[in-house]
Design an enzyme around this catalytic site. Structure first.
Site, mmCIF file in Angstrom:
data_model
loop_
_atom_site.group_PDB
_atom_site.id
_atom_site.type_symbol
_atom_site.label_atom_id
_atom_site.label_comp_id
_atom_site.label_asym_id
_atom_site.label_seq_id
_atom_site.Cartn_x
_atom_site.Cartn_y
_atom_site.Cartn_z
ATOM 1 N N ARG A 101 0.841 -1.213 0.000
ATOM 2 C CA ARG A 101 0.000 0.000 0.000
ATOM 3 C C ARG A 101 0.871 1.257 0.000
ATOM 4 O O ARG A 101 0.423 2.326 -0.402
ATOM 5 C CB ARG A 101 -0.894 0.014 1.246
ATOM 6 C CG ARG A 101 -1.822 -1.187 1.339
ATOM 7 C CD ARG A 101 -2.680 -1.120 2.580
ATOM 8 N NE ARG A 101 -3.472 -2.346 2.753
ATOM 9 C CZ ARG A 101 -4.491 -2.430 3.626
ATOM 10 N NH1 ARG A 101 -4.821 -1.397 4.379
ATOM 11 N NH2 ARG A 101 -5.180 -3.548 3.740
ATOM 12 N N GLU A 172 -10.971 -2.048 -4.959
ATOM 13 C CA GLU A 172 -11.520 -1.100 -3.983
ATOM 14 C C GLU A 172 -10.615 0.124 -3.917
ATOM 15 O O GLU A 172 -9.401 0.028 -4.117
ATOM 16 C CB GLU A 172 -11.588 -1.752 -2.592
ATOM 17 C CG GLU A 172 -12.301 -0.886 -1.556
ATOM 18 C CD GLU A 172 -12.227 -1.440 -0.133
ATOM 19 O OE1 GLU A 172 -11.200 -2.034 0.223
ATOM 20 O OE2 GLU A 172 -13.201 -1.279 0.607
HETATM 21 C C1 8ZB Z 1 -10.413 -1.163 6.485
HETATM 22 C C2 8ZB Z 1 -10.335 -2.618 6.740
HETATM 23 C C3 8ZB Z 1 -10.116 -2.985 8.201
HETATM 24 C C4 8ZB Z 1 -10.470 -4.426 8.416
HETATM 25 O O1 8ZB Z 1 -9.663 -5.259 7.589
HETATM 26 C C5 8ZB Z 1 -9.325 -6.411 8.333
HETATM 27 N N1 8ZB Z 1 -8.099 -6.956 7.767
HETATM 28 C C6 8ZB Z 1 -6.983 -6.260 7.470
HETATM 29 N N2 8ZB Z 1 -6.049 -7.089 6.967
HETATM 30 C C7 8ZB Z 1 -6.600 -8.347 6.943
HETATM 31 C C8 8ZB Z 1 -6.143 -9.628 6.544
HETATM 32 N N3 8ZB Z 1 -4.905 -9.778 6.049
HETATM 33 N N4 8ZB Z 1 -6.978 -10.684 6.668
HETATM 34 C C9 8ZB Z 1 -8.226 -10.505 7.165
HETATM 35 N N5 8ZB Z 1 -8.724 -9.318 7.569
HETATM 36 C C10 8ZB Z 1 -7.897 -8.261 7.458
HETATM 37 C C11 8ZB Z 1 -9.179 -5.907 9.762
HETATM 38 O O2 8ZB Z 1 -9.337 -6.959 10.670
HETATM 39 C C12 8ZB Z 1 -10.302 -4.915 9.835
HETATM 40 O O3 8ZB Z 1 -11.466 -5.594 10.197
#
Ligand code: 8ZB
Length: 484
Positions: A101, A172
């Site tokens: 990112r 996205e």
């Molecule tokens: C804006 C997004 C935040 C959400 O995005 C989830 N999140 C981030 N990185 C991963 C990942 N590698 N695998 C599963 N969920 C993921 C976080 O927990 C939070 O809920």
């Protein structure tokens, strides 16, 4: 190149493309755009994101999509297949890691190497640029549902080239929604231009007959963002994407917690986005909606977390959102195990199935909330057009500088940072401080009145302490942050 909200010419686009593909070695693998499009054309309809979203909208069903991403290619494929087969995910992500990112692909190389050594993911997502188009095609060919890149990348140009060349038919992000909540000192002009590139690339695929879906990031900072603020950003990004030739647009919204207001937010978002696209001459876009389950602090207790997940799923279904983004019982801890991720999807799908065909009926309260959200959103967007003298991109840059749109708790120094939200007595998110948001007097009075009702009920002054209490409330097991 001057910033404006105009479709890029081929010279502008291909001029930038040459430079972008040289920013990492895997850019070479996607140099031939014709070949990339040919591969994307071979993706079967049931794995095309735009088509599956349009079908779900027409059938009135809400699809479930998790977030997921790990460092190593084989582990990532295993994870996605597990979420598809055991969890029942209707749509799949690849959540991209934080180094990618920030375009720090060299750090990704280290992360991949270290992950190989220790046998587990030391990156917090899938390093799509480093795995390159071959790796990303292996992911697509290993699953049986459409694939989307989910991330938070201010400059996603190379990542976007690679994922679409790999047949991932959704991306996205946006020039505002992946800047203000994610970056500290990247100018909005810079990210709007970089996302115009990503959208123009989608326009080129569309013109060659490959439908690709674009999803502005709805929740923004995910911390009690008033619905009209996030709707305004989503619609502005949808309009700028349409100008570059994007046809399939999913506008998003992060759950706030009051059922009527959340349903109103989705209904207002769908209809007002349609309206702004039509009024600006984009008549062939297909707009769908995405509801993000609660994005704020989660309870650590897994049983309570499932309560939050089910509640968000029910709201998405009752709102008639086209898809819902799934949380997991590990949300309070961090990146979920694949089992926890799978449980989040199963809980979500159970609730969606039980509510299939049911939507919240119109009511006086719902009608009022839809009208309030639309009127507040209109004040912001129309002001951007005005200060941009008709050019929305210029208006957006100036508008943020003036605080016309102001996102609460944003890290970006380009955000005005004077607006403050707080919940009313029923938990609906209202404007506590307006900053420079150009609301009419009656809209301001409405917000003030709703917050005064809470102050009276709680026997305390309306003020920032309400905001603070609201931020911690859900983690403590309630919606409104009542005084202790
Ligand atoms: C804006 C997004 C935040 C959400 O995005 C989830 N999140 C981030 N990185 C991963 C990942 N590698 N695998 C599963 N969920 C993921 C976080 O927990 C939070 O809920």
């Amino acid at each position: 190149m001057e910033l404006n909200n105009k479709k890029w010419t081929d010279d502008e686009f291909y001029g930038v493309r040459k430079q972008i593909l040289n920013t990492w070695e895997t850019g070479k693998g996607v140099a031939d755009l014709e070949k990339n499009i040919e591969y994307a054309k071979s993706v079967p309809d049931h794995k095309n994101f735009a088509k599956k979203m349009e079908k779900a909208k027409n059938e009135g069903i809400t699809l479930a999509q998790p977030r997921a991403g790990v460092a190593l290619l084989d582990k990532h494929i295993e994870l996605l297949r597990y979420l598809q087969d055991d969890g029942g995910a209707d749509l799949l992500p690849s959540t991209i890691d934080a180094y990618t990112r920030l375009n720090r692909y060299d750090e990704c190389e280290v992360g991949i190497e270290e992950s190989r050594k220790v046998g587990r993911s030391l990156l917090n997502g899938f390093p799509g640029v480093n795995h390159g188009v071959e790796g990303c095609r292996r992911v697509l060919e290993a699953v049986n549902v459409p694939l989307e890149a989910r991330h938070g990348t201010p400059d996603a140009r190379l990542l976007t080239e690679i994922i679409h060349a790999a047949g991932w038919t959704s991306n996205e992000g946006g020039g505002i929604s992946y800047n203000i909540p994610y970056a500290k000192s990247v100018s909005i002009e810079r990210t709007i231009k970089d996302w115009q590139y990503c959208d123009r690339l989608v326009g080129i695929y569309e013109e060659a007959g490959v439908s690709i879906n674009r999803e502005p990031f709805g929740p923004l900072t995910g911390t009690i963002v008033p619905p009209s603020t996030s709707n305004a950003v989503a619609i502005v990004e949808a309009l700028m994407a349409a100008e570059q030739g994007v046809k399939s647009i999913t506008v998003g919204y992060g759950q706030c917690g009051n059922l009527i207001q959340d349903v109103a937010a989705i209904r207002a978002l769908q209809s007002q986005c349609d309206e702004y696209l039509r009024n600006n001459g984009y008549n062939d876009c297909v707009v769908t909606t995405v509801f993000h389950q609660w994005m704020g602090g989660f309870p650590a207790d897994e049983a309570k977390a499932f309560g939050v997940i089910s509640n968000g799923s029910a709201t998405a279904a009752l709102a008639g959102a086209t898809k819902v983004i799934v949380k997991t019982p590990h949300e309070a801890i961090g990146i979920p195990t694949k089992e926890a991720n799978c449980e989040g999807i199963k809980t979500t799908k159970m609730t969606l199935n039980l509510l299939q065909g049911q939507q919240l009926p119109m009511s006086e309260q719902l009608k009022t909330e839809i009208a309030i959200i639309k009127a507040e959103t209109k004040c912001m967007i129309d002001k951007l057009f005005e200060i941009g003298k008709g050019d929305l991109a210029i208006g957006a840059v100036k508008g943020f500088d003036m605080g016309v749109i102001d996102i609460p708790f944003a890290p970006s120094k380009y955000n005005f940072g004077k607006m403050m939200p707080a919940r009313d007595n029923n938990g609906a998110v209202r404007y506590l401080k307006f900053g420079n948001i150009p609301f009419t007097k009656e809209l301001k009075d409405y917000n003030v009145k709703k917050l005064e009702e809470r102050g009276k009920f709680e026997g305390r002054e309306v003020g920032f302490q309400m905001t603070v209490d609201d931020i911690f409330a859900v983690g403590k097991g309630r919606l409104v942050g009542r005084p202790e």
